[in-house]
Design a protein around this motif. Structure first.
Motif, short mmCIF file in Angstrom:
data_model
loop_
_atom_site.label_atom_id
_atom_site.label_comp_id
_atom_site.label_asym_id
_atom_site.label_seq_id
_atom_site.Cartn_x
_atom_site.Cartn_y
_atom_site.Cartn_z
N LYS A 77 4.79 -6.62 -9.72
CA LYS A 77 3.27 -6.68 -9.52
C LYS A 77 2.54 -6.05 -8.40
CE LYS A 77 -0.28 -10.40 -8.71
NZ LYS A 77 -0.65 -11.77 -8.74
N ALA A 78 3.25 -5.77 -7.16
CA ALA A 78 3.05 -5.08 -6.18
C ALA A 78 2.82 -3.64 -6.68
CB ALA A 78 3.74 -5.19 -5.03
N TYR A 79 3.64 -3.07 -7.34
CA TYR A 79 3.81 -1.66 -7.73
C TYR A 79 2.64 -1.32 -8.69
CZ TYR A 79 8.50 -1.87 -5.79
OH TYR A 79 9.27 -1.94 -4.75
N ARG A 80 2.49 -2.43 -9.36
CA ARG A 80 1.19 -2.31 -10.33
C ARG A 80 -0.22 -2.33 -9.30
NH1 ARG A 80 4.11 -5.65 -13.97
NH2 ARG A 80 3.21 -7.57 -13.34
N MET A 81 -0.18 -3.11 -8.41
CA MET A 81 -1.28 -3.08 -7.65
C MET A 81 -1.53 -1.71 -7.01
SD MET A 81 -0.91 -6.63 -5.68
CE MET A 81 -1.94 -6.47 -4.51
N ASP A 82 -0.48 -1.09 -6.58
CA ASP A 82 -0.59 0.25 -6.21
C ASP A 82 -1.13 1.41 -6.94
OD1 ASP A 82 0.39 0.13 -3.56
OD2 ASP A 82 2.48 0.16 -4.02
N LEU A 83 -1.12 1.03 -8.44
CA LEU A 83 -1.67 2.13 -9.21
C LEU A 83 -3.33 1.97 -9.32
CD1 LEU A 83 0.70 1.70 -12.23
CD2 LEU A 83 0.80 3.21 -10.17
N SER A 84 -3.72 0.70 -9.02
CA SER A 84 -5.32 0.48 -8.89
C SER A 84 -6.02 0.07 -7.81
CB SER A 84 -5.41 -0.76 -10.02
OG SER A 84 -4.95 -1.90 -9.66
N LYS A 85 -5.37 -0.35 -6.79
CA LYS A 85 -6.02 -0.87 -5.37
C LYS A 85 -5.53 0.24 -4.49
CE LYS A 85 -6.81 -5.19 -2.88
NZ LYS A 85 -8.23 -4.93 -3.35
N LYS A 86 -6.68 0.88 -3.85
CA LYS A 86 -6.47 1.84 -2.92
C LYS A 86 -7.04 1.56 -1.52
CE LYS A 86 -4.92 4.79 -6.19
NZ LYS A 86 -3.64 5.27 -6.25
N LYS A 114 -14.70 -2.00 12.80
CA LYS A 114 -14.47 -2.64 13.93
C LYS A 114 -14.54 -1.36 15.17
CE LYS A 114 -11.81 -6.18 14.87
NZ LYS A 114 -10.59 -6.83 14.94
N THR A 115 -13.57 -0.38 14.69
CA THR A 115 -13.19 0.63 15.74
C THR A 115 -14.20 1.73 15.25
OG1 THR A 115 -11.48 1.34 13.94
CG2 THR A 115 -10.88 0.17 15.85
N GLY A 116 -15.22 1.88 14.47
CA GLY A 116 -16.11 3.00 14.31
C GLY A 116 -15.43 4.23 13.61
N VAL A 117 -14.33 3.80 12.74
CA VAL A 117 -13.62 5.09 12.18
C VAL A 117 -14.18 5.23 10.69
CG1 VAL A 117 -11.43 5.85 11.09
CG2 VAL A 117 -11.60 4.74 13.48
N GLN A 118 -14.52 6.21 10.45
CA GLN A 118 -14.86 6.67 8.99
C GLN A 118 -13.83 6.88 7.78
OE1 GLN A 118 -18.26 6.56 8.08
NE2 GLN A 118 -18.66 5.73 10.23
N GLU A 119 -13.84 6.60 6.59
CA GLU A 119 -12.66 6.88 5.79
C GLU A 119 -12.55 8.34 5.94
OE1 GLU A 119 -12.77 5.32 2.00
OE2 GLU A 119 -12.97 3.23 2.38
N LYS A 120 -13.56 9.11 5.63
CA LYS A 120 -13.62 10.55 5.71
C LYS A 120 -12.61 11.20 6.87
CE LYS A 120 -17.87 11.59 8.19
NZ LYS A 120 -19.16 12.14 7.92
N ASP A 121 -12.57 10.57 8.07
CA ASP A 121 -11.82 11.05 9.21
C ASP A 121 -10.33 10.93 8.93
OD1 ASP A 121 -14.07 11.90 10.27
OD2 ASP A 121 -14.46 10.04 11.57
N LEU A 122 -10.19 9.67 8.47
CA LEU A 122 -8.73 9.18 8.03
C LEU A 122 -8.35 10.14 6.82
CD1 LEU A 122 -8.62 5.35 8.06
CD2 LEU A 122 -7.50 6.85 9.69
N LEU A 123 -9.19 10.52 6.13
CA LEU A 123 -8.62 11.32 4.97
C LEU A 123 -8.54 12.91 5.23
CD1 LEU A 123 -10.93 9.80 2.13
CD2 LEU A 123 -8.46 9.57 2.10
N ALA A 124 -8.99 13.15 6.14
CA ALA A 124 -9.02 14.54 6.79
C ALA A 124 -7.86 14.65 7.69
CB ALA A 124 -10.28 14.83 7.42
N LEU A 125 -7.21 13.54 7.98
CA LEU A 125 -6.08 13.24 9.08
C LEU A 125 -6.50 13.88 10.70
CD1 LEU A 125 -3.18 14.83 7.30
CD2 LEU A 125 -4.06 12.49 7.34
N ILE A 135 1.22 10.36 4.32
CA ILE A 135 1.68 10.48 3.14
C ILE A 135 0.93 9.39 2.29
CG2 ILE A 135 3.47 9.69 1.59
CD1 ILE A 135 5.50 10.19 3.92
N ASP A 136 0.35 8.10 2.70
CA ASP A 136 -0.32 7.45 1.81
C ASP A 136 -1.78 7.92 1.95
OD1 ASP A 136 1.60 5.57 1.35
OD2 ASP A 136 1.29 4.54 3.14
N LEU A 137 -2.39 8.43 2.73
CA LEU A 137 -3.56 9.06 2.75
C LEU A 137 -3.76 10.21 1.77
CD1 LEU A 137 -4.74 8.90 6.73
CD2 LEU A 137 -5.71 7.71 4.79
N GLY A 138 -2.71 11.05 1.72
CA GLY A 138 -2.58 12.00 0.84
C GLY A 138 -2.79 11.75 -0.72
N ARG A 139 -2.33 10.35 -0.89
CA ARG A 139 -2.57 9.70 -2.09
C ARG A 139 -3.68 8.92 -2.35
NH1 ARG A 139 3.84 7.35 -1.33
NH2 ARG A 139 4.86 9.30 -2.17
#
Length: 285
Positions: free
Chosen positions: A111-120, A192-203, A176-180
């Motif tokens: 079930k967890a592996y199926r969650m990985d396919l749809s929940k990001k 809470k920390t003021g981090v934008q998703e785009k900053d994480l995805l851009a490493l 690695i996960d951000l690359g996916r």
């Protein structure tokens, strides 16, 4: 190989041992710290989980991930019924029956592996812990069943350690996960920390991302330590294995701290010397 393995399954179990030995992991897998009679069964469990995890993650399964996970599930159900199935699943089915392991545990993993396919994305820590309940905790419980430990209190301690290990793996493999396009840091923590998703995805390494990661490490350490009573309430070689596993997790947390929480550009990993130190610590307690 264990003398309790049926003759017709010895080759299947041997294949499981070979596959487990060939994969790099931070934590012991069917290691020499375990009782010899447990190693084949732990290896079968590992191959079942590792293969399904590969279906969810490896590029070669793109476009047919769900199909492969469902095929793996059906293969296990067939093996449980003594019907035709891949040899490694026949070995794992034998392990489940031998130790009276609830079928719900390996099915929870799938079930967890199926969650990985749809929940990001995950909104809160509660959502992350729900994922860990399926992705990590069943593994610890199955290891305890294989070791003859069925006491629910000890299984709950195992849940805390396994959830901690899963969280540690998230922070270790952040890039690695951000690359996916997967973000395992809760959205409430980003806010809470003021981090934008785009900053994480851009490493993008910054004081804000390091604060996000520090908070995640602190949360994980607190959760991880809730399971430590288990280390003193099991005996024999299993205690050595669990200690090595626990110190392996703590070691990765310490490496992240020494890197000033910059896991976006560096992946903390074990050296050969580190692994030798783990065994030494486990044996000395």
């Amino acid at each position: 190989m264990s003398q309790f393995i049926p003759t017709h399954l010895k080759t299947a179990y041997q294949n499981c041992r070979q596959i487990a030995a060939a994969h790099y992991e931070n934590f012991p897998v069917a290691s020499l710290l375990l009782p010899s009679e447990s190693r084949d069964h732990i290896a079968a469990l590992y191959v079942f989980a590792r293969t399904a995890d590969d279906f969810a993650d490896e590029n070669k399964y793109e476009g047919r991930r769900l199909q492969e996970i469902n095929r793996w599930k059906n293969g296990l159900l067939s093996a449980i019924k003594a019907q035709s199935a891949p040899p490694v699943l026949q070995a794992f089915a034998h392990t489940l029956k031998k130790f009276q392991i609830p079928l719900s545990l390996p099915l929870s993993l799938l079930k967890a592996y199926r969650m990985d396919l749809s929940k990001k994305r995950y909104k809160t820590w509660k959502d992350i812990l729900y994922y860990c309940k399926h992705s990590a905790n069943p593994v610890g419980r199955m290891v305890l069943y294989i070791s003859g430990i069925r006491e629910e209190k000890l299984h709950r301690y195992s849940d805390s350690i396994c959830t901690g290990l899963q969280l540690i793996n998230f922070w270790q493999d952040t890039a690695i996960d951000l690359g996916r396009n997967r973000i395992y840091y809760p959205q409430t923590e980003l806010k809470k920390t003021g981090v934008q998703e785009k900053d994480l995805l851009a490493l993008k390494n910054s004081s804000s991302t390091r604060t996000l990661i520090k908070n995640a490490v602190d949360y994980t350490d607190f959760y991880f330590q809730k399971g430590t009573p288990l280390l003193s309430q099991v005996s024999g070689r299993l205690r050595w294995e669990l200690r090595a596993t626990y110190w392996g997790g703590q070691g990765i947390l310490n490496k992240i701290r020494k890197m000033d929480y910059n896991v976006l550009q560096n992946r903390p990993a074990w050296t050969v010397l580190d692994k030798a130190s783990l065994v030494f610590k486990a044996l000395l307690g």
